[in-house]
Design an enzyme around this catalytic site. Structure first.
Site, PDB file in Angstrom:
ATOM      1  CB  THR A  27      -0.973   0.151   1.297  1.00  0.00           C
ATOM      2  OG1 THR A  27      -0.031   0.359   2.655  1.00  0.00           O
ATOM      3  CG2 THR A  27      -1.502  -1.510   1.135  1.00  0.00           C
ATOM      4  CB  VAL A  85       8.085   0.067   9.028  1.00  0.00           C
ATOM      5  CG1 VAL A  85       7.833   1.422   8.566  1.00  0.00           C
ATOM      6  CG2 VAL A  85       7.106  -0.395   9.793  1.00  0.00           C
ATOM      7  CE  LYS A  86       5.684   1.124   0.204  1.00  0.00           C
ATOM      8  NZ  LYS A  86       4.577   1.991  -0.836  1.00  0.00           N
ATOM      9  CB  ILE A  87      11.048   4.316   5.585  1.00  0.00           C
ATOM     10  CG1 ILE A  87      10.029   3.592   6.802  1.00  0.00           C
ATOM     11  CG2 ILE A  87      11.820   5.572   6.414  1.00  0.00           C
ATOM     12  CD1 ILE A  87      11.300   3.590   8.127  1.00  0.00           C
TER      13      ILE A  87
END
Length: 225
Positions: A27, A85-87
């Site tokens: 997402t 976790v997207k960063i």
């Protein structure tokens, strides 16, 4: 190679998940915002996706300063062991990835547009390094070439990071990703639906049924019992 669905639409996620071939869902803030505009809260959208997916769910932070990125990343991580976790691959984001690795938080470096960003993210223990192939090609460059360079660099340097090909806009991206052996791809719903069937497959089924139906009813003993 892992196969992710790139979607926040719960109906799309449930449909494709039922087919069984995806390893999870990716997402981004834009797709979550689109779902929220339908009448839900961000918490409801994210919670529903995690419940619906039997696999990884990639959720991105929505902050730019280090302290808030860390706080949001830890909250995302608390949602489950299957949550990545997207960063974004900024200097601040890279610093957060390094510190989060110490806390056993799996991160995906997002919005990677060059090989140096990819290398730095891998050096800071990113689980995935996301190459936005379609967006790169809009700027006149070969996004899949960058994915290949990053993939080969990781192999040669013995990095554990996996290249994740995202922002896929055409079938060639999928074919080339498979041939070069990247770690994962993330494909939008419409492209999966388009490629998951073929006119000749449908033609074969029609022809088989026509021949099968020529068998007298009294002789169709196998499936009629």
């Amino acid at each position: 190679m892992k196969f992710f669905l790139d979607s926040c639409d719960l109906n799309e996620i449930k449909e494709i998940s039922d087919y069984g071939f995806i390893d999870g869902v990716t997402t981004d803030p834009s797709s979550i915002a689109h779902e929220v505009c339908k009448g839900s809260t961000t918490e409801q959208v994210i919670g529903s996706i995690i419940k619906a997916v039997n696999g990884e769910v990639h959720i991105q932070v929505v902050a730019q300063d280090y302290d808030t990125i860390m706080s949001q990343a830890l909250k995302i991580h608390s949602l489950g062991m299957n949550v990545i976790v997207k960063i974004p691959a900024t200097f601040v984001g890279l610093k957060a990835m390094l510190k989060l690795n110490d806390k056993k938080v799996k991160c995906s470096a997002s919005s990677v547009y060059n090989s140096v960003q990819a290398l730095m993210a891998a050096q800071n223990y990113a689980e995935y390094v996301s190459i936005r192939t379609g967006a790169i090609e809009i700027n006149g460059k070969d996004g899949m070439e960058l994915a290949y360079i990053a993939s080969e660099t990781f192999k040669n340097s013995k990095f554990d990071s996996k290249v994740l090909v995202t922002n896929i806009t055409n079938p060639e991206h999928i074919v080339r990703a498979g041939m070069m052996g990247v770690g994962a791809i993330s494909v939008p719903y419409n492209l999966i639906k388009m490629l998951g069937s073929h006119i000749n497959t449908e033609k074969d089924i029609v022809e088989y049924m026509q021949e099968w139906n020529r068998i007298p009813e009294s002789s169709r003993t196998f499936f009629n019992r």
